[in-house]
Each structure stands twice: as structure tokens, then as C-alpha cells.
Design a protein around this motif. Structure first.
Motif, PDB file in Angstrom:
ATOM      1  N   LEU A  25      -4.064   3.375 -10.997  1.00 19.12           N
ATOM      2  CA  LEU A  25      -3.185   2.475 -10.238  1.00 19.12           C
ATOM      3  C   LEU A  25      -2.181   3.271  -9.402  1.00 19.12           C
ATOM      4  O   LEU A  25      -1.909   2.922  -8.248  1.00 19.12           O
ATOM      5  CB  LEU A  25      -2.452   1.530 -11.188  1.00 19.12           C
ATOM      6  CG  LEU A  25      -3.304   0.432 -11.812  1.00 19.12           C
ATOM      7  CD1 LEU A  25      -2.487  -0.333 -12.855  1.00 19.12           C
ATOM      8  CD2 LEU A  25      -3.820  -0.516 -10.748  1.00 19.12           C
ATOM      9  N   LEU A  26      -1.642   4.324  -9.959  1.00 16.39           N
ATOM     10  CA  LEU A  26      -0.694   5.152  -9.228  1.00 16.39           C
ATOM     11  C   LEU A  26      -1.339   5.752  -7.983  1.00 16.39           C
ATOM     12  O   LEU A  26      -0.786   5.684  -6.883  1.00 16.39           O
ATOM     13  CB  LEU A  26      -0.170   6.261 -10.145  1.00 16.39           C
ATOM     14  CG  LEU A  26       0.816   7.242  -9.508  1.00 16.39           C
ATOM     15  CD1 LEU A  26       2.113   6.551  -9.171  1.00 16.39           C
ATOM     16  CD2 LEU A  26       1.055   8.409 -10.445  1.00 16.39           C
ATOM     17  N   VAL A  27      -2.503   6.320  -8.138  1.00 18.07           N
ATOM     18  CA  VAL A  27      -3.217   6.905  -6.999  1.00 18.07           C
ATOM     19  C   VAL A  27      -3.568   5.829  -5.982  1.00 18.07           C
ATOM     20  O   VAL A  27      -3.416   6.022  -4.769  1.00 18.07           O
ATOM     21  CB  VAL A  27      -4.479   7.662  -7.476  1.00 18.07           C
ATOM     22  CG1 VAL A  27      -5.360   8.047  -6.303  1.00 18.07           C
ATOM     23  CG2 VAL A  27      -4.082   8.887  -8.283  1.00 18.07           C
ATOM     24  N   PHE A  28      -3.999   4.675  -6.440  1.00 19.48           N
ATOM     25  CA  PHE A  28      -4.362   3.591  -5.535  1.00 19.48           C
ATOM     26  C   PHE A  28      -3.168   3.178  -4.674  1.00 19.48           C
ATOM     27  O   PHE A  28      -3.276   3.073  -3.452  1.00 19.48           O
ATOM     28  CB  PHE A  28      -4.878   2.389  -6.349  1.00 19.48           C
ATOM     29  CG  PHE A  28      -5.122   1.166  -5.523  1.00 19.48           C
ATOM     30  CD1 PHE A  28      -6.228   1.085  -4.697  1.00 19.48           C
ATOM     31  CD2 PHE A  28      -4.240   0.098  -5.560  1.00 19.48           C
ATOM     32  CE1 PHE A  28      -6.457  -0.039  -3.927  1.00 19.48           C
ATOM     33  CE2 PHE A  28      -4.456  -1.026  -4.797  1.00 19.48           C
ATOM     34  CZ  PHE A  28      -5.574  -1.097  -3.981  1.00 19.48           C
ATOM     35  N   PHE A  29      -2.013   2.958  -5.280  1.00 21.43           N
ATOM     36  CA  PHE A  29      -0.853   2.517  -4.522  1.00 21.43           C
ATOM     37  C   PHE A  29      -0.295   3.629  -3.630  1.00 21.43           C
ATOM     38  O   PHE A  29       0.281   3.348  -2.581  1.00 21.43           O
ATOM     39  CB  PHE A  29       0.226   1.968  -5.454  1.00 21.43           C
ATOM     40  CG  PHE A  29      -0.115   0.611  -5.979  1.00 21.43           C
ATOM     41  CD1 PHE A  29      -0.240  -0.469  -5.122  1.00 21.43           C
ATOM     42  CD2 PHE A  29      -0.350   0.413  -7.325  1.00 21.43           C
ATOM     43  CE1 PHE A  29      -0.566  -1.730  -5.593  1.00 21.43           C
ATOM     44  CE2 PHE A  29      -0.669  -0.835  -7.805  1.00 21.43           C
ATOM     45  CZ  PHE A  29      -0.784  -1.918  -6.941  1.00 21.43           C
ATOM     46  N   MET A  30      -0.481   4.872  -4.019  1.00 16.12           N
ATOM     47  CA  MET A  30      -0.057   5.960  -3.140  1.00 16.12           C
ATOM     48  C   MET A  30      -0.943   6.041  -1.905  1.00 16.12           C
ATOM     49  O   MET A  30      -0.477   6.379  -0.823  1.00 16.12           O
ATOM     50  CB  MET A  30      -0.084   7.292  -3.889  1.00 16.12           C
ATOM     51  CG  MET A  30       1.060   7.440  -4.877  1.00 16.12           C
ATOM     52  SD  MET A  30       0.995   8.977  -5.802  1.00 16.12           S
ATOM     53  CE  MET A  30       1.122  10.177  -4.513  1.00 16.12           C
ATOM     54  N   LEU A  31      -2.214   5.735  -2.058  1.00 15.96           N
ATOM     55  CA  LEU A  31      -3.119   5.800  -0.917  1.00 15.96           C
ATOM     56  C   LEU A  31      -2.935   4.641   0.050  1.00 15.96           C
ATOM     57  O   LEU A  31      -3.063   4.811   1.258  1.00 15.96           O
ATOM     58  CB  LEU A  31      -4.577   5.845  -1.399  1.00 15.96           C
ATOM     59  CG  LEU A  31      -5.006   7.135  -2.092  1.00 15.96           C
ATOM     60  CD1 LEU A  31      -6.434   7.004  -2.602  1.00 15.96           C
ATOM     61  CD2 LEU A  31      -4.900   8.310  -1.146  1.00 15.96           C
TER      62      LEU A  31
END
Length: 138
Positions: A25-31
Motif C-alpha cells: 500500500l505504501l509503494v502504491f500510494f507513493m507511485l
């Protein structure tokens, strides 16, 4: 005879799967998120007109790397700049002023100059630039 079943221990709950989900989720929202500040309206930056001929006429104000000024090739101090530009603009219908600043000139010397020239009556201010492909002049 009474047989008892051996007591089986419950396996401990692992949180490894939960940690993986949090990182995904963290990587998704950063992208998908934007990290820069956006204007509340559409902003289209200007396009440089390199290779185009310089407009003729008008006044040329030169700025050295140290901030020294010259109007049409004649060195002037900060106070004489206003009178010299007013004199040149009053004698003609031209309102064009070219600013030819050295590439090492700090922006703090150029931006106030643009404001001063506009206050003196210059309506068209052109910044002279050198195309990237040209060899540097030392």
C-alpha cells in the motif's frame, strides 16, 4: 482406559503477511501520488525562441556578472540608468528593451531591472540568450 489426546499448541499468528500488505500500500500510494505542489490553475511555461532573429530597434541594457550596467554600450551607474532609459524611450515610439546579461549574473540583478524598465515605459522586454549548442565564450 481413557486415552487423552496430546494437547496441540496453537501456532503463533504471524504478522509477516500484514507487513507485506502495508508495504504494498505504501509503494502504491507513493507511485500514484504527486509530490510537487500544483497550481490551482493551468500554467504553461514560456517557450524560448532560440534561433530567431533579435528584434531591431529599441534599447539594449547590458548587465555584467557583478551587476554593473550599460545602456547601448555606455556604462551607467544605478542612478543614471533611469534618466538614460527615460531619455531614450521619450525620443521614439519604440518600447522595446533588450537585456543582455552575462551568464554568471545573479538573478537578483536582473529581475529588479525588468520591473524598473517596465515602470519607465518599456512594454516589450527581451532577455538575450545563447542557444545551448553554441560554444561558451570566455
Amino acid at each position: 482406559m481413557k486415552l487423552s489426546r496430546p494437547v496441540t499448541k496453537q501456532p503463533p499468528e504471524t504478522i509477516v503477511a500484514l507487513i507485506d500488505v502495508v508495504f504494498f500500500l505504501l509503494v502504491f500510494f507513493m507511485l500514484i501520488g504527486r509530490m510537487d505542489a500544483t497550481a490551482p490553475f493551468d500554467v504553461s511555461p514560456p517557450t524560448a525562441a532560440t534561433g530567431a532573429d533579435m528584434p531591431s530597434g529599441g534599447i539594449t541594457v547590458s548587465v555584467s556578472a557583478e551587476g554593473d550596467l550599460a545602456v547601448d554600450g555606455i556604462a551607467v551607474d544605478d542612478i543614471a540608468l533611469d534618466s538614460r532609459v527615460e531619455e531614450r524611450l521619450a525620443g521614439t515610439s519604440e518600447t522595446l528593451v533588450r537585456i543582455n546579461a552575462h551568464r554568471d549574473t545573479e538573478l537578483r540583478h536582473v529581475l529588479p531591472l525588468v520591473t524598473r524598465l517596465e515602470a519607465l515605459g518599456a512594454r516589450d522586454v527581451v532577455l538575450v540568450v545563447t542557444p545551448e549548442s553554441a560554444p561558451p565564450v570566455r
